[in-house]
Write an enzyme that holds these catalytic residues in place. Sequence first.
Site, short mmCIF file in Angstrom:
data_model
loop_
_atom_site.label_atom_id
_atom_site.label_comp_id
_atom_site.label_asym_id
_atom_site.label_seq_id
_atom_site.Cartn_x
_atom_site.Cartn_y
_atom_site.Cartn_z
N GLU A 165 81.21 4.10 36.05
CA GLU A 165 81.78 5.11 37.18
C GLU A 165 82.91 6.19 36.58
OE1 GLU A 165 80.33 3.90 41.62
OE2 GLU A 165 82.46 3.11 41.02
N HIS B 59 86.69 -1.92 40.42
CA HIS B 59 86.52 -0.63 40.95
C HIS B 59 87.60 0.33 40.45
CE1 HIS B 59 85.78 2.86 43.30
NE2 HIS B 59 84.40 2.47 43.23
P1 PGA Z 1 80.97 8.31 45.83
O1 PGA Z 1 81.60 6.79 45.52
O2 PGA Z 1 79.57 8.06 45.68
O3 PGA Z 1 81.46 8.64 47.05
O4 PGA Z 1 81.22 9.12 44.69
C1 PGA Z 1 80.98 5.85 44.46
C2 PGA Z 1 81.97 4.74 44.30
O5 PGA Z 1 83.15 4.72 44.26
O6 PGA Z 1 81.62 3.80 43.98
#
Ligand code: PGA
Length: 217
Positions: free
Chosen positions: A144, A93
């Site tokens: 992401e 992440h």
């Molecule tokens: P968010 O986070 O949906 O609050 O943008 C997603 C993540 O960090 O996995």
Amino acid sequence: MKYFIANWKANKNLSQTQDYINKFLEIVGMLEQSKVIICPPYPLISSIKEKIAGKNNLYVGSQDLSVFEEGSYTGEVTAKTLQGLVDFVILGHSERRKNFNETQETIAKKVTLAKKYQIEPIICIRNIEDWQAIRDQAKIVAYEPVAAIGTGMNEDPKKVTDFKKTLNLKPETVFIYGGSVKSDNANSYLGTKEIDGFLIGGASLDPENFKKIIELA
Ligand code: PGA
């Protein structure tokens, strides 16, 4: 099959977790076409696991695991410890890359350990370089873009599918999007067959909100 992965990050205590799961089980119907994976902080894993035992397509995952396999590493939680407790683990992440200096090398080691202990990694990538570093290991990949995480600025679905094309995924690879997914924007991604689900932070913290997104599948 669509994936709905709740990333609770460093939120909730035991009583909040129990309330959440009780409520969630009450309001979510049978999961036929969706896999729901709840990823709480480590100490809350067992209580969720107990509550969801026997429920179809409902799983618990962890948000990380140690780069070490076992031994004298005070405070670490290893894949070996998590084996049998979680089915999935979020790895790489961007918050871990940024705040805990995780490198491509440590992430690759963690992926190997997860697989060794039968935990399926959900590998987060921010860009094509991250992908190139783990491409041979990835079965579930979560794209992401950093600018979309926790900002309310979700990435345009067309941009997400264009990015996916550059990855040259194997047909069986699961491709997840994450970054400010909410019930009012989730449909625009689910409409395309290219996106297999979501990694959801903020909007997964409330069982009603999370359910609204799951129901869109
Ligand atoms: P968010 O986070 O949906 O609050 O943008 C997603 C993540 O960090 O996995």
